[in-house]
Design an enzyme around this catalytic site. Structure first.
Site, mmCIF file in Angstrom:
data_model
loop_
_atom_site.group_PDB
_atom_site.id
_atom_site.type_symbol
_atom_site.label_atom_id
_atom_site.label_comp_id
_atom_site.label_asym_id
_atom_site.label_seq_id
_atom_site.Cartn_x
_atom_site.Cartn_y
_atom_site.Cartn_z
ATOM 1 N N THR A 33 0.839 -1.188 0.000
ATOM 2 C CA THR A 33 0.000 0.000 0.000
ATOM 3 C C THR A 33 0.881 1.247 0.000
ATOM 4 O O THR A 33 1.931 1.271 0.641
ATOM 5 C CB THR A 33 -0.913 0.009 1.239
ATOM 6 O OG1 THR A 33 -1.836 -1.082 1.132
ATOM 7 C CG2 THR A 33 -1.683 1.309 1.370
ATOM 8 N N GLY A 90 6.205 -0.799 -0.271
ATOM 9 C CA GLY A 90 7.044 0.357 -0.022
ATOM 10 C C GLY A 90 7.447 0.431 1.441
ATOM 11 O O GLY A 90 7.189 -0.489 2.236
ATOM 12 N N LYS A 102 7.085 1.135 8.759
ATOM 13 C CA LYS A 102 5.984 1.208 7.814
ATOM 14 C C LYS A 102 4.719 1.623 8.550
ATOM 15 O O LYS A 102 4.654 1.560 9.762
ATOM 16 C CB LYS A 102 5.771 -0.146 7.127
ATOM 17 C CG LYS A 102 6.881 -0.505 6.137
ATOM 18 C CD LYS A 102 6.653 -1.851 5.456
ATOM 19 C CE LYS A 102 5.304 -2.006 4.839
ATOM 20 N NZ LYS A 102 4.969 -0.937 3.864
ATOM 21 N N GLY A 104 2.810 4.547 7.279
ATOM 22 C CA GLY A 104 2.410 5.899 6.918
ATOM 23 C C GLY A 104 1.079 5.936 6.192
ATOM 24 O O GLY A 104 0.368 6.934 6.231
ATOM 25 N N GLU A 111 -0.208 -5.168 6.169
ATOM 26 C CA GLU A 111 1.095 -5.259 5.500
ATOM 27 C C GLU A 111 2.011 -6.247 6.211
ATOM 28 O O GLU A 111 2.705 -7.043 5.573
ATOM 29 C CB GLU A 111 1.742 -3.880 5.441
ATOM 30 C CG GLU A 111 1.083 -2.932 4.448
ATOM 31 C CD GLU A 111 1.631 -1.526 4.510
ATOM 32 O OE1 GLU A 111 1.544 -0.814 3.489
ATOM 33 O OE2 GLU A 111 2.134 -1.111 5.572
#
Length: 262
Positions: A33, A90, A102, A104, A111
């Site tokens: 995402t 990402g 991670k 954000g 995730e």
């Protein structure tokens, strides 16, 4: 090309384009995402449409699932897939050990579940996400709404005894209301500035009642693909101990460079 993508978007795109080289026919792939992951999903969609690639995707958020369906990538649940060949996602920060922050995009729980249900995790990023020590980016912690202020107070009290520089937490907002994750939870952003012992912090945070998961990804990432604004990429494989440099040929297509939101 220069009129189509900014240097930062080009860096994200070439990282995504290089990362999808890891995807092979018949694979089950976790789809991350965020703005960089969105490039990856669009690249996979192009491969499905133009090259006949046959894959099954498992999305880490509702917005990733929607984008995947729009570009032609079939989506199933993780329960249906059971186990994945790889996940591409990402990151908000990464260090030299490929530990990550991670969350954000408020999707850290899904995730992390998807990444740990994969044989391999590949992270795509630009150089701005590289840090010597994690913590400049606020650490997201997903908490249940019930008693969240008590959970916040417990987190801040616990941080006093940990190796961090900052010890404040703030509720992430979406306008005038709290940001709500796909699982119906809140996000607390911890303003730590520097995390001296990420592994310890991750373990301690997850022991606090009300905490669902934190955004530290420790020993999960296998490869990071770093894109640059000049179209070059660096591929770091922590398991093989290799670092490779390549130049990515960027060809503008009708559909790839539109509707990517930050």
């Amino acid at each position: 090309m220069s009129g189509t993508l900014s240097p930062i978007d080009k860096a994200k795109f070439v990282a995504a384009k290089r990362a999808v080289d890891y995807v092979e026919d018949g694979m089950k792939v976790g789809l991350g995402t965020g703005s960089t992951a969105a490039w990856m999903v669009k690249c996979l969609g192009e491969m499905v449409r133009n090259d006949g690639l046959k894959i099954t995707g498992v999305a880490t958020s509702t917005r990733t699932a929607e984008l995947a369906r729009q570009v032609g990538v079939p989506i199933v649940t993780l329960d249906e897939a059971k186990w994945l060949d790889l996940t591409i996602d990402g990151t908000d920060e990464y260090d030299h050990n490929l530990n990550l922050i991670k969350g954000g995009g408020a999707a850290l729980l899904m995730e992390k579940i998807v990444a740990t249900a994969s044989d391999q995790m590949i992270v795509i990023a630009d150089l701005s996400k590289q840090v010597e020590t994690l913590g400049a980016f606020p650490l997201p912690v997903e908490v249940i709404p019930f008693g969240w202020q008590t959970t916040k107070a417990l987190i801040e009290e616990t941080l006093v005894n940990l190796d961090v520089l900052g010890r404040t937490a703030s509720l992430r907002m979406n306008g005038a209301s709290p940001c709500i994750t796909d699982e119906g939870n809140y996000i607390l952003d911890l303003h730590l500035r520097r995390i001296g012992n990420p592994r310890q912090l991750s373990l301690v945070m997850n022991q606090i009642p009300g905490v669902v998961e934190n955004g530290l990804f420790i020993d999960i990432c296998d490869v990071v693909v770093i894109g640059n604004g000049d179209g070059s990429v660096e591929v770091r494989d922590i398991n093989n101990g290799t670092v490779e440099h390549e130049q990515i040929d960027v060809q503008e297509t009708d559909n790839l460079f539109v509707d990517i939101a930050d």
